[in-house]
Design a protein around this motif. Sequence first.
Motif, mmCIF file in Angstrom:
data_model
loop_
_atom_site.group_PDB
_atom_site.id
_atom_site.type_symbol
_atom_site.label_atom_id
_atom_site.label_comp_id
_atom_site.label_asym_id
_atom_site.label_seq_id
_atom_site.Cartn_x
_atom_site.Cartn_y
_atom_site.Cartn_z
ATOM 1 N N TRP A 131 0.840 -1.213 0.000
ATOM 2 C CA TRP A 131 0.000 0.000 0.000
ATOM 3 C C TRP A 131 0.868 1.253 0.000
ATOM 4 C CZ3 TRP A 131 -4.329 -1.367 -1.724
ATOM 5 C CH2 TRP A 131 -4.972 -2.516 -1.291
ATOM 6 N N PHE A 144 -2.801 0.037 -10.579
ATOM 7 C CA PHE A 144 -3.562 -0.728 -9.591
ATOM 8 C C PHE A 144 -5.032 -0.316 -9.624
ATOM 9 C CE2 PHE A 144 -5.405 -1.146 -5.349
ATOM 10 C CZ PHE A 144 -5.161 -2.483 -5.065
ATOM 11 N N GLN A 155 -19.263 -6.762 -9.928
ATOM 12 C CA GLN A 155 -19.672 -6.569 -8.533
ATOM 13 C C GLN A 155 -21.082 -5.992 -8.456
ATOM 14 O OE1 GLN A 155 -16.430 -3.986 -7.455
ATOM 15 N NE2 GLN A 155 -15.197 -5.660 -6.618
ATOM 16 N N GLY A 175 -13.520 1.389 1.313
ATOM 17 C CA GLY A 175 -12.412 0.963 0.449
ATOM 18 C C GLY A 175 -12.903 0.841 -0.980
ATOM 19 N N PHE A 226 -9.616 3.145 7.216
ATOM 20 C CA PHE A 226 -10.608 2.216 7.788
ATOM 21 C C PHE A 226 -10.114 1.485 9.026
ATOM 22 C CE2 PHE A 226 -9.860 -0.454 3.642
ATOM 23 C CZ PHE A 226 -8.697 -1.042 4.129
HETATM 24 C C1 LIG Z 1 -8.292 -4.300 -3.565
HETATM 25 S S1 LIG Z 1 -8.780 -2.621 -3.518
HETATM 26 C C2 LIG Z 1 -10.536 -2.785 -3.715
HETATM 27 C C3 LIG Z 1 -11.133 -1.574 -4.318
HETATM 28 C C4 LIG Z 1 -12.606 -1.727 -4.697
HETATM 29 N N1 LIG Z 1 -13.441 -1.945 -3.534
HETATM 30 C C5 LIG Z 1 -12.779 -2.857 -5.691
HETATM 31 O O1 LIG Z 1 -13.366 -3.879 -5.350
HETATM 32 O O2 LIG Z 1 -12.292 -2.704 -6.832
HETATM 33 C C6 LIG Z 1 -8.628 -2.204 -1.803
HETATM 34 C C7 LIG Z 1 -8.971 -0.777 -1.476
HETATM 35 O O3 LIG Z 1 -8.712 -0.559 -0.082
HETATM 36 C C8 LIG Z 1 -8.189 0.741 0.054
HETATM 37 N N2 LIG Z 1 -7.457 0.880 1.322
HETATM 38 C C9 LIG Z 1 -6.287 0.299 1.676
HETATM 39 N N3 LIG Z 1 -5.926 0.668 2.919
HETATM 40 C C10 LIG Z 1 -6.901 1.525 3.358
HETATM 41 C C11 LIG Z 1 -7.109 2.238 4.566
HETATM 42 N N4 LIG Z 1 -6.234 2.143 5.591
HETATM 43 N N5 LIG Z 1 -8.222 2.994 4.703
HETATM 44 C C12 LIG Z 1 -9.120 3.082 3.667
HETATM 45 N N6 LIG Z 1 -8.982 2.405 2.492
HETATM 46 C C13 LIG Z 1 -7.882 1.651 2.338
HETATM 47 C C14 LIG Z 1 -7.300 0.900 -1.153
HETATM 48 O O4 LIG Z 1 -7.002 2.264 -1.396
HETATM 49 C C15 LIG Z 1 -8.133 0.237 -2.225
HETATM 50 O O5 LIG Z 1 -8.974 1.153 -2.878
#
Ligand SMILES: C[S@@+](CC[C@H](N)C(=O)[O-])C[C@H]1O[C@@H](n2cnc3c(N)ncnc32)[C@H](O)[C@@H]1O
Length: 343
Positions: A131, A144, A155, A175, A226
Amino acid sequence: MSEDPVRSVLWMVRGSWITMALRAACVLGIFDVLDGPLVEDEVAARTDTDPPTLSRLLRSLSDLGLVERVAPDAYRNTALGATLREDHPSRLRDLVLMQATLPNLAAWHALDEAVRSGSGVYESVNGLPSWEHLARDPEAQRMFNAAMARRGSGQVAALLTATDLSGASTIVDVGGGRGAMLTGLLEALPSLHGVLADQPAMAAEAEAVFAAAGLGDRTTCVPSDFFRSLPGGGDVYTIANVLHDWDDADAVRILRTVRAAVPDHARLLVVEHVLDAPGRSFEELREVHLVDLHMLVMFGARERTQAEYDELLVDAGFTASTRGATGTDWNVLEARPAAETAE
Ligand SMILES: C[S@@+](CC[C@H](N)C(=O)[O-])C[C@H]1O[C@@H](n2cnc3c(N)ncnc32)[C@H](O)[C@@H]1O
């Protein structure tokens, strides 16, 4: 597959070379110029490549069924090759580019270490967590985000089939990335307001995506962590393809933050590829199993069964889930704050 076991395994050994051939062809834009038949010299001119060397790459792409030779010196895309064009809705090209970055390949190179230790290896191999790497490298972040956003329509279809969202007024996507899923939901449900909670850079990107889609006045993007706090006030919360990025302890921490934000009357929809969901084809399962290994090397994380998701949900103060039929390879697990069902 060949009947000779050595030949069959030799083909598997070549897997990483094939990924690199796909990457090179995507980077060079070969699939983008081959939507109609084109002689090799013209392909070379348009992709700024060395003609005799390009010819060697085209030969292998043809062996892979991605392009076809339509004359002794001319090629065009097959249906497979067309999926790797920059404008193809599958966005597979973004996935190729993301998966073939050196840090990701380096993490996979240490899969043996991950299997020995049971932990992720990305940070030990690359010097910082995935990340953080993304946050520091705008191009890696762009790849990404694009690779993630390509799954939005699947989805959305899963959510709309699995559960009735017609009465929902505010949906909070935890997220939510650049907002692909939320965009689809808002387009399908005109009275819905959407709140996207993600890291600051991602929330800003989502804001631009919503504005471009004409959804600016129906959305709120909240820069969030989060692990700390999330926006309240929704009647539906979604968390899509997030929990599989985290080990159990962190996944429970995230769900506890969600629980703290979710009003008692609201519900939580977890969108994931649930390992033991019935009816998966062999190809779908093979994909989930490989993504599970990817989660291991990247994050020390995993894909889970419904019972494993339920353990996390219950630990964080939700009910165990029900799983709605989706008709797609995505699954939707619905849970409610535990206090409400206890009454
Ligand atoms: C695998 S992606 C999934 C994105 C979207 N929900 C999808 O299904 O395409 C994971 C998401 O979690 C977010 N994320 C990671 N760490 C985070 C944090 N500490 N707080 C909020 N979001 C976070 C990332 O920025 C990313 O957008």
